[in-house]
Design a protein around this motif. Structure first.
Motif, mmCIF file in Angstrom:
data_model
loop_
_atom_site.group_PDB
_atom_site.id
_atom_site.type_symbol
_atom_site.label_atom_id
_atom_site.label_comp_id
_atom_site.label_asym_id
_atom_site.label_seq_id
_atom_site.Cartn_x
_atom_site.Cartn_y
_atom_site.Cartn_z
ATOM 1 N N ALA A 67 0.828 -1.206 0.000
ATOM 2 C CA ALA A 67 0.000 0.000 0.000
ATOM 3 C C ALA A 67 0.863 1.257 0.000
ATOM 4 N N ASN A 68 0.422 2.247 -0.746
ATOM 5 C CA ASN A 68 1.024 3.587 -0.765
ATOM 6 C C ASN A 68 2.417 3.643 -1.382
ATOM 7 N N PHE A 69 2.836 2.561 -2.052
ATOM 8 C CA PHE A 69 4.123 2.643 -2.755
ATOM 9 C C PHE A 69 3.896 3.288 -4.120
ATOM 10 N N ARG A 70 4.516 4.457 -4.314
ATOM 11 C CA ARG A 70 4.329 5.206 -5.562
ATOM 12 C C ARG A 70 5.640 5.581 -6.236
ATOM 13 N N HIS A 71 6.680 5.807 -5.459
ATOM 14 C CA HIS A 71 7.930 6.319 -6.018
ATOM 15 C C HIS A 71 9.105 5.456 -5.566
ATOM 16 N N GLN A 72 9.803 4.879 -6.541
ATOM 17 C CA GLN A 72 10.987 4.067 -6.230
ATOM 18 C C GLN A 72 12.051 4.941 -5.572
ATOM 19 N N ASP A 73 12.634 4.435 -4.526
ATOM 20 C CA ASP A 73 13.695 5.154 -3.833
ATOM 21 C C ASP A 73 14.969 5.050 -4.666
ATOM 22 N N ASP A 74 15.553 6.175 -5.000
ATOM 23 C CA ASP A 74 16.778 6.181 -5.797
ATOM 24 C C ASP A 74 17.914 5.434 -5.103
ATOM 25 N N ALA A 75 17.841 5.340 -3.758
ATOM 26 C CA ALA A 75 18.880 4.633 -3.017
ATOM 27 C C ALA A 75 18.710 3.116 -3.099
ATOM 28 N N GLN A 76 17.546 2.650 -3.599
ATOM 29 C CA GLN A 76 17.284 1.215 -3.675
ATOM 30 C C GLN A 76 16.641 0.848 -5.023
ATOM 31 N N PRO A 77 17.324 1.151 -6.102
ATOM 32 C CA PRO A 77 16.733 0.924 -7.430
ATOM 33 C C PRO A 77 16.598 -0.555 -7.790
ATOM 34 N N LYS A 78 17.274 -1.446 -7.059
ATOM 35 C CA LYS A 78 17.256 -2.865 -7.439
ATOM 36 C C LYS A 78 16.080 -3.632 -6.848
ATOM 37 N N LEU A 79 15.321 -3.006 -5.938
ATOM 38 C CA LEU A 79 14.201 -3.700 -5.316
ATOM 39 C C LEU A 79 12.974 -3.685 -6.232
ATOM 40 N N ASP A 80 12.365 -4.838 -6.385
ATOM 41 C CA ASP A 80 11.142 -4.974 -7.176
ATOM 42 C C ASP A 80 9.969 -4.991 -6.200
ATOM 43 N N ILE A 81 9.390 -3.820 -5.928
ATOM 44 C CA ILE A 81 8.297 -3.693 -4.969
ATOM 45 C C ILE A 81 6.970 -3.920 -5.689
ATOM 46 N N VAL A 82 6.231 -4.907 -5.232
ATOM 47 C CA VAL A 82 4.910 -5.171 -5.808
ATOM 48 C C VAL A 82 3.961 -4.087 -5.329
ATOM 49 N N ALA A 83 3.291 -3.426 -6.242
ATOM 50 C CA ALA A 83 2.405 -2.310 -5.888
ATOM 51 C C ALA A 83 1.252 -2.226 -6.876
ATOM 52 N N GLY A 84 0.186 -1.585 -6.441
ATOM 53 C CA GLY A 84 -0.952 -1.325 -7.318
ATOM 54 C C GLY A 84 -1.974 -2.442 -7.333
ATOM 55 N N ALA A 85 -1.548 -3.653 -7.578
ATOM 56 C CA ALA A 85 -2.455 -4.801 -7.678
ATOM 57 C C ALA A 85 -1.686 -6.067 -7.326
ATOM 58 N N PRO A 86 -2.384 -7.120 -6.909
ATOM 59 C CA PRO A 86 -1.697 -8.390 -6.651
ATOM 60 C C PRO A 86 -1.004 -8.894 -7.912
ATOM 61 N N ARG A 87 0.123 -9.556 -7.711
ATOM 62 C CA ARG A 87 0.890 -10.067 -8.844
ATOM 63 C C ARG A 87 0.860 -11.602 -8.844
ATOM 64 N N PRO A 88 0.204 -12.221 -9.813
ATOM 65 C CA PRO A 88 0.263 -13.687 -9.903
ATOM 66 C C PRO A 88 1.702 -14.139 -10.117
ATOM 67 N N THR A 89 2.147 -15.099 -9.315
ATOM 68 C CA THR A 89 3.538 -15.539 -9.361
ATOM 69 C C THR A 89 3.619 -17.023 -9.036
ATOM 70 N N ALA A 90 4.212 -17.788 -9.938
ATOM 71 C CA ALA A 90 4.439 -19.207 -9.657
ATOM 72 C C ALA A 90 5.638 -19.323 -8.728
ATOM 73 N N MET A 91 5.437 -19.893 -7.553
ATOM 74 C CA MET A 91 6.529 -19.967 -6.585
ATOM 75 C C MET A 91 6.363 -21.185 -5.694
ATOM 76 N N ARG A 92 7.509 -21.710 -5.304
ATOM 77 C CA ARG A 92 7.538 -22.855 -4.399
ATOM 78 C C ARG A 92 7.979 -22.451 -2.996
ATOM 79 N N ALA A 93 8.689 -21.327 -2.882
ATOM 80 C CA ALA A 93 9.232 -20.927 -1.586
ATOM 81 C C ALA A 93 9.179 -19.412 -1.443
ATOM 82 N N ALA A 94 9.046 -18.950 -0.188
ATOM 83 C CA ALA A 94 9.011 -17.522 0.091
ATOM 84 C C ALA A 94 9.582 -17.270 1.477
#
Length: 410
Positions: free
Chosen positions: A364-391
């Motif tokens: 929630a409320n993630f709108r602007h990528q932090d320039d200090a952390q450009p490598k993070l892929d933050i899921v925002a806006g809507a749920p993201r379908p993802t095939a995964m076995r571990a988290a």
């Protein structure tokens, strides 16, 4: 040595701002909107908003006498534990109580109880001090009350590692099962930090967001414009059993807990190591414990407090362990707030639900990528379908306490 037995999560109970059932929690989390609103109990304070659980009648649910003698955190723990046991298809009237343990995370004593009682003390009103003041404020009270309520006669205790407390509890619960000490463990945490003392303390520490004009936009994990978290109440309890035992009674397994990592920064009473080295070691320990590689992880449910120092250290830890392309990240505190000692349990449950549904809820409320952390892929806006076995579910607390849980699909 024989391999350690696998441990399954067979029951979930959630009492949080996102709802009083697992289904409501998941739907609300996936909507990706903050639940922060103004709190009448905090009127006049510099920060007057929190995330609160939907209303329920504690007296009707727990009985008038029990509801009266316990504080809010214990109410939440009891309701979550009952829901988790029912979800697991277990009957406390029939189970072998001597083989059932309870391990719940706690952040400390109840600041809701203390101001009133110390007010009586300081005013010389000694006869007004409640005989319930001490039992209400004991850190292990929620664990003890759950054990009493559900006839759990095995080990029962609290873990205290600040905001990593509930994640630590879950890791220790797994060890009780692996060692053969218990056959069933109820584990997680509860907290209700909506009292004025808690809010003022965090305000004075400059840890809370001050966006009082629009509370629903206040908590912004990993966002470039973040300015602190919003306090939230809640409880989450997991029922855990060895996989073979769960299969023998044909129980549904939500997920398996395969890895647990616990470390300490040993750096500062409040601030994390800026380079994330301590948190990264906890991630690596959880991976090694599970026999997993970084590329096996499909999703990270981050601690994500929306504080400048905390998010930067966590992001640095993820880059340390996963390189330039860490797995997709979400942070539930944007929706439900920060429930302190209970946060690790709520987020462990949400991680399990992500694996179950193969979807990652938005931050929630993630709108602007932090320039200090450009490598993070933050899921925002809507749920993201993802095939995964571990988290992974990560929790970090004051004092440099780090706890990381690695869950897999059954």
């Amino acid at each position: 040595m024989p391999a350690a037995p696998d441990v399954a999560v067979t029951g979930l109970g959630l009492i949080t701002p996102a709802g009083l059932t697992v289904e409501d929690n998941w739907a609300t989390l996936c909507a990706g909107r903050s639940l922060a609103t103004r709190d009448r109990a905090l009127a006049g304070l510099p920060v007057d908003f929190t995330c609160r659980a939907p209303a329920f009648d504690a007296a009707a649910e727990l009985g008038r006498a029990r509801a009266f003698r316990l504080d809010r955190a214990a109410h939440l723990a009891l309701l979550a534990a009952r829901a988790a046991v029912a979800d697991a298809g277990l009957d406390p009237r029939a189970w072998p109580g001597e083989r059932v343990g309870v391990v719940l995370g706690t952040g400390g004593n109840s600041l809701d109880t203390y101001p009133t009682e110390f007010g009586h003390l300081n005013a010389g009103r000694h006869s007004r001090i409640s005989p319930l003041a001490l039992p209400r404020s004991i850190a292990s009270t929620p664990a003890g009350e759950v054990a009493i309520d559900l006839r759990a006669l095995g080990p029962s205790f609290a873990t205290a590692s600040s905001c990593a407390s509930a994640a630590t509890a879950i890791g220790i619960a797994r060890d009780l099962l692996r060692s053969g000490t218990c056959d069933i463990v109820l584990t997680g945490g509860s907290a209700a930090p909506r009292d004025a003392m808690s809010v003022l303390s965090f305000t004075r520490m400059k840890a809370l967001s001050r966006r009082a004009e629009r509370p629903e936009e206040a908590c912004r994990p990993f966002d470039a414009d973040r300015d602190g978290f919003v306090l939230g109440e809640g409880a989450a309890v997991l029922v855990m059993e060895r996989v073979d035992d769960a299969r023998a009674r044909r129980a549904r397994a939500w997920a398996l807990l395969r890895g647990y990592g616990s470390t300490c920064d040993a750096h500062h009473p409040l601030a994390p190591l800026p380079d994330g080295a301590g948190a990264a070691r906890a991630v690596r320990t959880a991976l090694d414990d599970a026999g997993a590689a970084p590329e096996d992880i499909g999703h990270i449910n981050a601690h994500g407090t929306a504080t400048r120092l905390g998010d930067e250290a966590e992001g640095a830890a993820l880059v340390r362990e996963f390189g330039d392309c860490p797995p997709p990240v979400t942070a539930a505190k944007g929706v439900v707030g920060h429930s302190l000692s209970a946060a690790g349990a709520l987020e462990a449950a949400y991680t399990i639900l992500s694996l179950h549904h193969q979807r990652i809820p938005p931050t929630a409320n993630f709108r602007h990528q932090d320039d200090a952390q450009p490598k993070l892929d933050i899921v925002a806006g809507a749920p993201r379908p993802t095939a995964m076995r571990a988290a992974l579910s990560s929790s970090f607390g004051f004092g440099g306490h780090n706890a990381v849980l690695l869950f897999t699909t059954p």
